[in-house]
Design a protein around this motif. Sequence first.
Motif, mmCIF file in Angstrom:
data_model
loop_
_atom_site.group_PDB
_atom_site.id
_atom_site.type_symbol
_atom_site.label_atom_id
_atom_site.label_comp_id
_atom_site.label_asym_id
_atom_site.label_seq_id
_atom_site.Cartn_x
_atom_site.Cartn_y
_atom_site.Cartn_z
ATOM 1 N N GLU A 104 0.922 -1.301 -0.232
ATOM 2 C CA GLU A 104 -0.034 0.012 -0.025
ATOM 3 C C GLU A 104 0.763 1.311 -0.081
ATOM 4 O OE1 GLU A 104 -2.684 -3.372 1.812
ATOM 5 O OE2 GLU A 104 -0.431 -2.495 1.864
ATOM 6 N N ILE A 120 0.315 4.620 -2.658
ATOM 7 C CA ILE A 120 0.169 5.832 -2.104
ATOM 8 C C ILE A 120 1.230 6.744 -2.740
ATOM 9 C CG2 ILE A 120 0.694 7.225 0.192
ATOM 10 C CD1 ILE A 120 -0.387 4.751 1.774
ATOM 11 N N GLN A 156 -0.179 7.386 -6.053
ATOM 12 C CA GLN A 156 -1.353 8.372 -6.201
ATOM 13 C C GLN A 156 -1.139 9.721 -5.780
ATOM 14 O OE1 GLN A 156 -3.545 6.012 -2.785
ATOM 15 N NE2 GLN A 156 -5.356 6.629 -3.805
ATOM 16 N N LEU A 160 1.097 12.721 5.617
ATOM 17 C CA LEU A 160 -0.034 11.981 5.287
ATOM 18 C C LEU A 160 0.396 10.634 6.223
ATOM 19 C CD1 LEU A 160 -2.138 11.242 3.065
ATOM 20 C CD2 LEU A 160 -0.309 10.230 1.728
ATOM 21 N N ASN A 161 -0.830 10.537 6.927
ATOM 22 C CA ASN A 161 -0.497 9.357 7.815
ATOM 23 C C ASN A 161 -1.666 7.956 7.691
ATOM 24 O OD1 ASN A 161 -0.106 8.085 10.181
ATOM 25 N ND2 ASN A 161 -2.040 8.901 11.163
ATOM 26 N N SER A 162 -1.178 7.675 6.383
ATOM 27 C CA SER A 162 -1.815 6.590 5.574
ATOM 28 C C SER A 162 -1.423 5.079 6.491
ATOM 29 C CB SER A 162 -1.714 6.553 3.945
ATOM 30 O OG SER A 162 -2.022 7.457 3.309
ATOM 31 N N LEU A 163 -2.526 4.329 6.518
ATOM 32 C CA LEU A 163 -2.114 3.221 7.287
ATOM 33 C C LEU A 163 -1.774 3.198 8.704
ATOM 34 C CD1 LEU A 163 -0.221 1.058 4.440
ATOM 35 C CD2 LEU A 163 -2.924 1.181 5.053
ATOM 36 N N THR A 180 -5.109 11.387 6.041
ATOM 37 C CA THR A 180 -5.172 9.960 5.866
ATOM 38 C C THR A 180 -5.128 9.602 4.303
ATOM 39 O OG1 THR A 180 -7.221 9.452 6.376
ATOM 40 C CG2 THR A 180 -5.491 9.183 8.117
ATOM 41 N N GLU A 181 -5.754 10.579 3.342
ATOM 42 C CA GLU A 181 -6.329 10.413 2.039
ATOM 43 C C GLU A 181 -5.402 11.246 1.141
ATOM 44 O OE1 GLU A 181 -8.235 7.944 0.970
ATOM 45 O OE2 GLU A 181 -8.623 7.181 2.999
ATOM 46 N N PRO A 182 -4.606 10.717 0.433
ATOM 47 C CA PRO A 182 -3.686 11.345 -0.405
ATOM 48 C C PRO A 182 -4.212 12.663 -1.282
ATOM 49 C CG PRO A 182 -3.185 9.095 -0.697
ATOM 50 C CD PRO A 182 -4.334 9.076 0.025
#
Length: 202
Positions: free
Chosen positions: A28, A32, A35, A144-147, A178-180
């Motif tokens: 993922e 990201i 993206q 960006l705090n994805s995952l 959290t969403e780019p």
Amino acid sequence: MTTMTTPKASPVFSVCVYCGSKPGKQPEFAQIAVQVGTWIGAHGGQLVYGGGRNGLMGLMAEATLAAGGTVVGIIPTALVEKEWAHHGCTELHVVDTMHERKRLMADKADAFLALPGGIGTFEELFEVWTWRQLGYHDKPVGILNSLGYYDGLMAFIGQVVQEGFMGEWQTELVTLGTEPEALLQTLVQKAGFSPRAKVELI
């Protein structure tokens, strides 16, 4: 030294992105990075980054170029000699020192964004955050705090505030998301660009 490929039209905005020179263990993270690069390129933007071809850095740069964006890579000579440079950048600036690299990256950016990465990413994020705190720039900074990658860091920052070494106002200098795509659009808006004329209608 600067090398350039075929010139493109002037970019609508410029985002400096800090991220890993490794891909990370979870697929993922690579998605990201792609993206982020795709969004920047598709909206007529410019990516400013550390000039590497490996890991998330390389994936993001390739995605930006593929989507029609401009990529400005800035890399010290020592890393070029290790063959880490991405020579397909629209502009590739080869500088002498890391300090020169970071200063030029900051000069060329309208906003800053940290993706998952290692100690280099952390150092760059904290430096540009500190510069904003001290008033050296007023450009928006995002994480960006994805995952949940930065959950632990933000918990620690909360502890730092509780212990009195930071104020809440300092934490508010950074936008967490959290969403780019949503975070990128927020940063571009905060940088002073109209989202309808400059972003949404492109």
